[in-house]
Design a protein around this motif. Structure first.
Motif, PDB file in Angstrom:
ATOM      1  N   ALA A 113      -3.667 -14.893   1.794  1.00  0.00           N
ATOM      2  CA  ALA A 113      -3.267 -15.944   0.848  1.00  0.00           C
ATOM      3  C   ALA A 113      -4.118 -15.871  -0.417  1.00  0.00           C
ATOM      4  O   ALA A 113      -3.599 -15.980  -1.527  1.00  0.00           O
ATOM      5  N   LEU A 114      -5.416 -15.642  -0.255  1.00  0.00           N
ATOM      6  CA  LEU A 114      -6.295 -15.554  -1.433  1.00  0.00           C
ATOM      7  C   LEU A 114      -5.987 -14.308  -2.257  1.00  0.00           C
ATOM      8  O   LEU A 114      -6.212 -14.291  -3.465  1.00  0.00           O
ATOM      9  N   GLU A 115      -5.458 -13.294  -1.597  1.00  0.00           N
ATOM     10  CA  GLU A 115      -5.105 -12.074  -2.337  1.00  0.00           C
ATOM     11  C   GLU A 115      -3.942 -12.288  -3.300  1.00  0.00           C
ATOM     12  O   GLU A 115      -3.925 -11.738  -4.395  1.00  0.00           O
ATOM     13  N   ILE A 116      -2.953 -13.094  -2.867  1.00  0.00           N
ATOM     14  CA  ILE A 116      -1.760 -13.199  -3.724  1.00  0.00           C
ATOM     15  C   ILE A 116      -1.740 -14.458  -4.591  1.00  0.00           C
ATOM     16  O   ILE A 116      -0.984 -14.505  -5.555  1.00  0.00           O
ATOM     17  N   ALA A 117      -2.556 -15.466  -4.251  1.00  0.00           N
ATOM     18  CA  ALA A 117      -2.467 -16.732  -4.998  1.00  0.00           C
ATOM     19  C   ALA A 117      -3.334 -16.712  -6.253  1.00  0.00           C
ATOM     20  O   ALA A 117      -4.277 -15.927  -6.370  1.00  0.00           O
ATOM     21  N   ASP A 118      -2.993 -17.584  -7.196  1.00  0.00           N
ATOM     22  CA  ASP A 118      -3.808 -17.760  -8.404  1.00  0.00           C
ATOM     23  C   ASP A 118      -4.966 -18.715  -8.133  1.00  0.00           C
ATOM     24  O   ASP A 118      -6.083 -18.472  -8.551  1.00  0.00           O
ATOM     25  N   ILE A 168       6.094  -9.721   4.110  1.00  0.00           N
ATOM     26  CA  ILE A 168       6.395 -11.112   3.700  1.00  0.00           C
ATOM     27  C   ILE A 168       5.595 -11.491   2.449  1.00  0.00           C
ATOM     28  O   ILE A 168       6.128 -12.099   1.513  1.00  0.00           O
ATOM     29  N   PHE A 169       4.326 -11.113   2.418  1.00  0.00           N
ATOM     30  CA  PHE A 169       3.500 -11.467   1.251  1.00  0.00           C
ATOM     31  C   PHE A 169       3.981 -10.728   0.000  1.00  0.00           C
ATOM     32  O   PHE A 169       3.929 -11.272  -1.099  1.00  0.00           O
ATOM     33  N   LYS A 170       4.472  -9.520   0.191  1.00  0.00           N
ATOM     34  CA  LYS A 170       5.043  -8.779  -0.939  1.00  0.00           C
ATOM     35  C   LYS A 170       6.285  -9.504  -1.480  1.00  0.00           C
ATOM     36  O   LYS A 170       6.483  -9.618  -2.693  1.00  0.00           O
ATOM     37  N   ILE A 171       7.086 -10.014  -0.564  1.00  0.00           N
ATOM     38  CA  ILE A 171       8.283 -10.754  -0.969  1.00  0.00           C
ATOM     39  C   ILE A 171       7.889 -12.000  -1.759  1.00  0.00           C
ATOM     40  O   ILE A 171       8.465 -12.310  -2.810  1.00  0.00           O
ATOM     41  N   ILE A 172       6.875 -12.697  -1.278  1.00  0.00           N
ATOM     42  CA  ILE A 172       6.433 -13.909  -1.982  1.00  0.00           C
ATOM     43  C   ILE A 172       5.957 -13.548  -3.392  1.00  0.00           C
ATOM     44  O   ILE A 172       6.298 -14.226  -4.370  1.00  0.00           O
ATOM     45  N   THR A 173       5.200 -12.473  -3.499  1.00  0.00           N
ATOM     46  CA  THR A 173       4.724 -12.029  -4.809  1.00  0.00           C
ATOM     47  C   THR A 173       5.896 -11.678  -5.723  1.00  0.00           C
ATOM     48  O   THR A 173       5.925 -12.071  -6.895  1.00  0.00           O
ATOM     49  N   ASP A 174       6.868 -10.951  -5.189  1.00  0.00           N
ATOM     50  CA  ASP A 174       8.041 -10.559  -5.999  1.00  0.00           C
ATOM     51  C   ASP A 174       8.821 -11.779  -6.482  1.00  0.00           C
ATOM     52  O   ASP A 174       9.224 -11.853  -7.635  1.00  0.00           O
ATOM     53  N   VAL A 175       9.040 -12.711  -5.559  1.00  0.00           N
ATOM     54  CA  VAL A 175       9.792 -13.915  -5.915  1.00  0.00           C
ATOM     55  C   VAL A 175       9.034 -14.689  -7.002  1.00  0.00           C
ATOM     56  O   VAL A 175       9.611 -15.172  -7.966  1.00  0.00           O
ATOM     57  N   ASN A 176       7.727 -14.747  -6.873  1.00  0.00           N
ATOM     58  CA  ASN A 176       6.892 -15.420  -7.886  1.00  0.00           C
ATOM     59  C   ASN A 176       6.996 -14.697  -9.229  1.00  0.00           C
ATOM     60  O   ASN A 176       7.103 -15.323 -10.287  1.00  0.00           O
ATOM     61  N   GLN A 177       6.980 -13.381  -9.182  1.00  0.00           N
ATOM     62  CA  GLN A 177       7.074 -12.631 -10.437  1.00  0.00           C
ATOM     63  C   GLN A 177       8.448 -12.792 -11.088  1.00  0.00           C
ATOM     64  O   GLN A 177       8.578 -12.659 -12.299  1.00  0.00           O
ATOM     65  N   GLY A 178       9.442 -13.150 -10.277  1.00  0.00           N
ATOM     66  CA  GLY A 178      10.756 -13.489 -10.816  1.00  0.00           C
ATOM     67  C   GLY A 178      10.793 -14.882 -11.429  1.00  0.00           C
ATOM     68  O   GLY A 178      11.841 -15.325 -11.886  1.00  0.00           O
ATOM     69  N   GLY A 179       9.663 -15.597 -11.394  1.00  0.00           N
ATOM     70  CA  GLY A 179       9.584 -16.894 -12.068  1.00  0.00           C
ATOM     71  C   GLY A 179       9.415 -18.091 -11.145  1.00  0.00           C
ATOM     72  O   GLY A 179       9.306 -19.231 -11.614  1.00  0.00           O
ATOM     73  N   MET A 180       9.408 -17.859  -9.830  1.00  0.00           N
ATOM     74  CA  MET A 180       9.330 -18.984  -8.883  1.00  0.00           C
ATOM     75  C   MET A 180       7.892 -19.492  -8.739  1.00  0.00           C
ATOM     76  O   MET A 180       6.964 -18.708  -8.586  1.00  0.00           O
ATOM     77  N   THR A 181       7.739 -20.806  -8.796  1.00  0.00           N
ATOM     78  CA  THR A 181       6.455 -21.437  -8.533  1.00  0.00           C
ATOM     79  C   THR A 181       6.326 -21.628  -7.024  1.00  0.00           C
ATOM     80  O   THR A 181       7.299 -21.990  -6.363  1.00  0.00           O
ATOM     81  N   VAL A 182       5.132 -21.368  -6.476  1.00  0.00           N
ATOM     82  CA  VAL A 182       4.986 -21.349  -5.017  1.00  0.00           C
ATOM     83  C   VAL A 182       3.769 -22.165  -4.572  1.00  0.00           C
ATOM     84  O   VAL A 182       2.668 -22.000  -5.115  1.00  0.00           O
ATOM     85  N   LEU A 183       3.999 -23.024  -3.593  1.00  0.00           N
ATOM     86  CA  LEU A 183       2.894 -23.681  -2.894  1.00  0.00           C
ATOM     87  C   LEU A 183       2.876 -23.113  -1.481  1.00  0.00           C
ATOM     88  O   LEU A 183       3.816 -23.301  -0.706  1.00  0.00           O
ATOM     89  N   LEU A 184       1.826 -22.372  -1.170  1.00  0.00           N
ATOM     90  CA  LEU A 184       1.746 -21.598   0.065  1.00  0.00           C
ATOM     91  C   LEU A 184       0.656 -22.178   0.964  1.00  0.00           C
ATOM     92  O   LEU A 184      -0.501 -22.281   0.568  1.00  0.00           O
ATOM     93  N   VAL A 185       1.053 -22.519   2.192  1.00  0.00           N
ATOM     94  CA  VAL A 185       0.097 -23.001   3.176  1.00  0.00           C
ATOM     95  C   VAL A 185      -0.176 -21.870   4.157  1.00  0.00           C
ATOM     96  O   VAL A 185       0.765 -21.244   4.645  1.00  0.00           O
ATOM     97  N   GLU A 186      -1.426 -21.571   4.403  1.00  0.00           N
ATOM     98  CA  GLU A 186      -1.737 -20.426   5.276  1.00  0.00           C
ATOM     99  C   GLU A 186      -3.024 -20.610   6.064  1.00  0.00           C
ATOM    100  O   GLU A 186      -4.000 -21.159   5.580  1.00  0.00           O
ATOM    101  N   GLN A 187      -2.990 -20.102   7.291  1.00  0.00           N
ATOM    102  CA  GLN A 187      -4.234 -19.910   8.038  1.00  0.00           C
ATOM    103  C   GLN A 187      -4.805 -18.535   7.738  1.00  0.00           C
ATOM    104  O   GLN A 187      -5.998 -18.308   7.893  1.00  0.00           O
ATOM    105  N   ASN A 188      -3.914 -17.629   7.309  1.00  0.00           N
ATOM    106  CA  ASN A 188      -4.345 -16.283   6.947  1.00  0.00           C
ATOM    107  C   ASN A 188      -4.934 -16.335   5.536  1.00  0.00           C
ATOM    108  O   ASN A 188      -4.294 -15.979   4.539  1.00  0.00           O
ATOM    109  N   ALA A 189      -6.186 -16.808   5.472  1.00  0.00           N
ATOM    110  CA  ALA A 189      -6.820 -17.056   4.177  1.00  0.00           C
ATOM    111  C   ALA A 189      -6.980 -15.780   3.374  1.00  0.00           C
ATOM    112  O   ALA A 189      -6.836 -15.780   2.156  1.00  0.00           O
ATOM    113  N   LYS A 190      -7.258 -14.697   4.072  1.00  0.00           N
ATOM    114  CA  LYS A 190      -7.506 -13.437   3.373  1.00  0.00           C
ATOM    115  C   LYS A 190      -6.278 -13.041   2.546  1.00  0.00           C
ATOM    116  O   LYS A 190      -6.379 -12.788   1.344  1.00  0.00           O
TER     117      LYS A 190
END
Ligand code: ATP
Ligand code: MG
Length: 237
Positions: A200-205, A176-198
């Protein structure tokens, strides 16, 4: 550059309980920004207030030059903000294909819609194999993919994702996180809410740390991941 989404001094009450106590954050075009925090910190409430599902008590929400306060959720969707809610909520009795169709219901550009089915199936090949299957019979991870695919069918400018990793095995979380990264790299802006901080911090800016309705820390994810307090409280030491 002006932010795509700018939330200022947001306050949300449930009856007499103040769940969000005046938080501010920004999401710029092309970013992945994450709101992390423990159970009950106010992450879902914040997303609901931003996408119009809850009426804030105070503050302002600006999205692509529009003031969102008081605007109905379907109009906010029309402005280009798609919200994938906590717990997925796909239409269980409808097929995968019908669920995706629902995501495109505000659009009239038939050719563009058919291109986007291809785009979604390319990004989410598991859905293609299962396109005639009832959504309720998909696994948890597949339902999460469908919820994301359905949101993409609205061709939004920004995706709001509420705990997409919830209840998934580590392998599927990675997918799922790979999909989010791919979609973002396709130009999508993302606001991600997560309890899985580890993860989330890996993929977010950038990230904002929420505690009981307040932003207690924010910054670049790289810096936050190195921060002692964040490591102790959210990353297991
Ligand atoms: N409908 C409601 N009525 C009353 N209080 C609510 C309601 N929804 C949420 N709350 C309260 O608001 C606070 C924030 O809840 P919220 O669901 O936003 O947290 P969260 O950060 O998304 O938590 P989780 O990680 O468990 O999903 C909690 O104290 C919660 O009990
Ligand atoms: Mg929540």
């Amino acid at each position: 550059m002006e932010a795509m989404l700018s939330v200022q001094d947001l306050v949300v009450n449930y009856g007499s309980i103040r769940a969000i106590k005046g938080i501010s954050f920004k999401v710029k075009q092309g970013e992945i920004v994450t709101l992390i925090g423990a159970n009950g910190a106010g992450k879902t409430t914040t997303l609901h207030a931003v996408s119009g599902l809850l009426k804030p008590k105070g503050g302002s929400v600006q999205f692509c030059g529009n003031n969102l306060l008081g605007i109905e959720p379907h109009k906010i969707l029309g402005l280009g903000m798609a919200h994938v809610p906590e717990g997925r909520r796909v239409f269980a009795r409808m097929t995968v294909m019908e669920n995706l169709q629902m995501g495109a219901y505000i659009r009239k550009d038939t050719a563009g819609i058919s291109e986007d089915y291809d785009m979604v199936f390319e990004r989410l090949p598991r859905l293609k194999e299962r396109r005639r299957q009832a959504a309720g019979t998909l696994s948890g991870g597949e339902q999460q993919m469908l919820a994301i695919g359905r949101a993409l069918m609205g061709r939004p400018k920004m995706l709001l994702l509420d705990e997409p990793s919830m209840g998934l095995s580590p392998l599927l979380v990675g997918e799922i996180f790979k999909i989010i990264t791919d979609v973002n790299q396709g130009g999508m802006t993302v606001l991600l809410v997560e309890q899985n901080a580890k993860k989330a911090l890996e993929i977010a800016d950038r990230a904002y740390v929420l505690e009981t309705g307040t932003v207690v820390m924010s910054g670049d994810t790289k810096e936050l991941s190195d921060n002692e307090e964040v490591r102790k409280a959210y990353l297991g030491g």
